[in-house]
Design a protein around this motif. Sequence first.
Motif, PDB file in Angstrom:
ATOM      1  N   THR A   1      62.713 -64.058  57.196  1.00 32.14           N
ATOM      2  CA  THR A   1      61.423 -64.470  57.746  1.00 32.14           C
ATOM      3  C   THR A   1      60.573 -65.258  56.759  1.00 32.14           C
ATOM      4  O   THR A   1      60.690 -65.094  55.539  1.00 32.14           O
ATOM      5  CB  THR A   1      60.587 -63.266  58.216  1.00 32.14           C
ATOM      6  N   VAL A   2      59.712 -66.095  57.328  1.00 31.50           N
ATOM      7  CA  VAL A   2      58.659 -66.798  56.599  1.00 31.50           C
ATOM      8  C   VAL A   2      57.412 -66.729  57.471  1.00 31.50           C
ATOM      9  O   VAL A   2      57.485 -66.913  58.686  1.00 31.50           O
ATOM     10  CB  VAL A   2      59.033 -68.277  56.332  1.00 31.50           C
ATOM     11  N   LYS A   3      56.282 -66.472  56.835  1.00 28.18           N
ATOM     12  CA  LYS A   3      54.985 -66.500  57.521  1.00 28.18           C
ATOM     13  C   LYS A   3      54.165 -67.582  56.825  1.00 28.18           C
ATOM     14  O   LYS A   3      53.945 -67.515  55.608  1.00 28.18           O
ATOM     15  CB  LYS A   3      54.293 -65.140  57.420  1.00 28.18           C
ATOM     16  N   CYS A   4      53.748 -68.577  57.602  1.00 27.44           N
ATOM     17  CA  CYS A   4      52.969 -69.677  57.023  1.00 27.44           C
ATOM     18  C   CYS A   4      52.120 -70.307  58.124  1.00 27.44           C
ATOM     19  O   CYS A   4      52.401 -70.132  59.297  1.00 27.44           O
ATOM     20  CB  CYS A   4      53.882 -70.722  56.388  1.00 27.44           C
TER      21      CYS A   4
ATOM     22  N   ASN B   1      54.540 -75.956  55.120  1.00 23.36           N
ATOM     23  CA  ASN B   1      55.958 -75.614  55.215  1.00 23.36           C
ATOM     24  C   ASN B   1      56.650 -75.465  53.863  1.00 23.36           C
ATOM     25  O   ASN B   1      57.868 -75.521  53.779  1.00 23.36           O
ATOM     26  CB  ASN B   1      56.707 -76.624  56.086  1.00 23.36           C
TER      27      ASN B   1
ATOM     28  N   LEU C   1      57.323 -72.831  52.061  1.00 20.76           N
ATOM     29  CA  LEU C   1      58.309 -71.749  52.070  1.00 20.76           C
ATOM     30  C   LEU C   1      59.434 -71.984  53.069  1.00 20.76           C
ATOM     31  O   LEU C   1      60.553 -71.483  52.879  1.00 20.76           O
ATOM     32  CB  LEU C   1      57.624 -70.406  52.328  1.00 20.76           C
ATOM     33  N   VAL C   2      59.178 -72.750  54.122  1.00 21.89           N
ATOM     34  CA  VAL C   2      60.247 -73.128  55.054  1.00 21.89           C
ATOM     35  C   VAL C   2      61.260 -73.996  54.313  1.00 21.89           C
ATOM     36  O   VAL C   2      62.468 -73.778  54.390  1.00 21.89           O
ATOM     37  CB  VAL C   2      59.684 -73.867  56.287  1.00 21.89           C
TER      38      VAL C   2
ATOM     39  N   ALA D   1      63.329 -71.941  51.955  1.00 23.88           N
ATOM     40  CA  ALA D   1      64.333 -71.135  52.668  1.00 23.88           C
ATOM     41  C   ALA D   1      65.532 -71.976  53.086  1.00 23.88           C
ATOM     42  O   ALA D   1      66.676 -71.617  52.810  1.00 23.88           O
ATOM     43  CB  ALA D   1      63.698 -70.458  53.881  1.00 23.88           C
TER      44      ALA D   1
ATOM     45  N   VAL E   1      60.317 -68.233  61.633  1.00 26.07           N
ATOM     46  CA  VAL E   1      59.080 -68.692  61.007  1.00 26.07           C
ATOM     47  C   VAL E   1      57.891 -68.372  61.906  1.00 26.07           C
ATOM     48  O   VAL E   1      57.804 -68.866  63.034  1.00 26.07           O
ATOM     49  CB  VAL E   1      59.134 -70.215  60.734  1.00 26.07           C
TER      50      VAL E   1
ATOM     51  N   GLN F   1      54.135 -66.401  53.022  1.00 30.33           N
ATOM     52  CA  GLN F   1      54.860 -65.214  52.567  1.00 30.33           C
ATOM     53  C   GLN F   1      56.295 -65.287  53.082  1.00 30.33           C
ATOM     54  O   GLN F   1      56.543 -65.790  54.176  1.00 30.33           O
ATOM     55  CB  GLN F   1      54.213 -63.947  53.107  1.00 30.33           C
ATOM     56  N   SER F   2      57.200 -64.741  52.285  1.00 29.48           N
ATOM     57  CA  SER F   2      58.612 -64.660  52.683  1.00 29.48           C
ATOM     58  C   SER F   2      59.038 -63.205  52.788  1.00 29.48           C
ATOM     59  O   SER F   2      58.515 -62.345  52.070  1.00 29.48           O
ATOM     60  CB  SER F   2      59.508 -65.352  51.654  1.00 29.48           C
ATOM     61  N   GLU F   3      59.992 -62.976  53.686  1.00 27.15           N
ATOM     62  CA  GLU F   3      60.608 -61.666  53.839  1.00 27.15           C
ATOM     63  C   GLU F   3      59.590 -60.563  54.130  1.00 27.15           C
ATOM     64  O   GLU F   3      59.600 -59.500  53.501  1.00 27.15           O
ATOM     65  CB  GLU F   3      61.469 -61.323  52.612  1.00 27.15           C
TER      66      GLU F   3
END
Length: 172
Positions: free
Chosen positions: A44-47, A51, A53-54, A57, A77, A140-142
């Motif tokens: 997962t990525v939350k943004c 992008n 963190l996208v 990933a 995402v 945020q990731s994961e």
Amino acid sequence: MTKHLATCDLCDAYKNDSSGDFRVLPPVFRDFGQQRRFQGPVQTVKCFEDNTLVKAAVDSVGYVDTPEGRVGKVLVVDGGGSLRRALLGGNLGAAAARNGWAGVVIDGCVRDVAELAQQPVGIRALASMPLPTEKRGEGQSEVAVQVQGVWVRPGDWLYADEDGMVISVKPL
């Protein structure tokens, strides 16, 4: 590679599940990638309209090696449902395919639709939007995310086909 499981069959089997271990995503997503059917463990990525963190990933290894063989992961995402900026475009779609991702599901927008359609990866999003994101290095990731009101956690399994997408806490 794992045999594809049809979402309708999974829904028939788990329609009475009240534990929350089996969830169905709303039918608001459009296909943009070449693969209509994909499945795999979730990352997962939350943004929001960024992008960074996208990109990180999809530039990373998008699969896990198991005793049964290589399994592509699915990047989910949480873009906050924004329709104002595209979180994935042609370059990032190509990176996802090149790095072995099974799919990318974005609660937000994509761009470079013609390029994404040529990529051998599943890509689903709410809509297309030609405007790119700002690069602020935020997100945020994961982490557990909410996609259209449905909780998705790292390590869940996502199954997608022409009928829709479902989430399970374990491989089915």
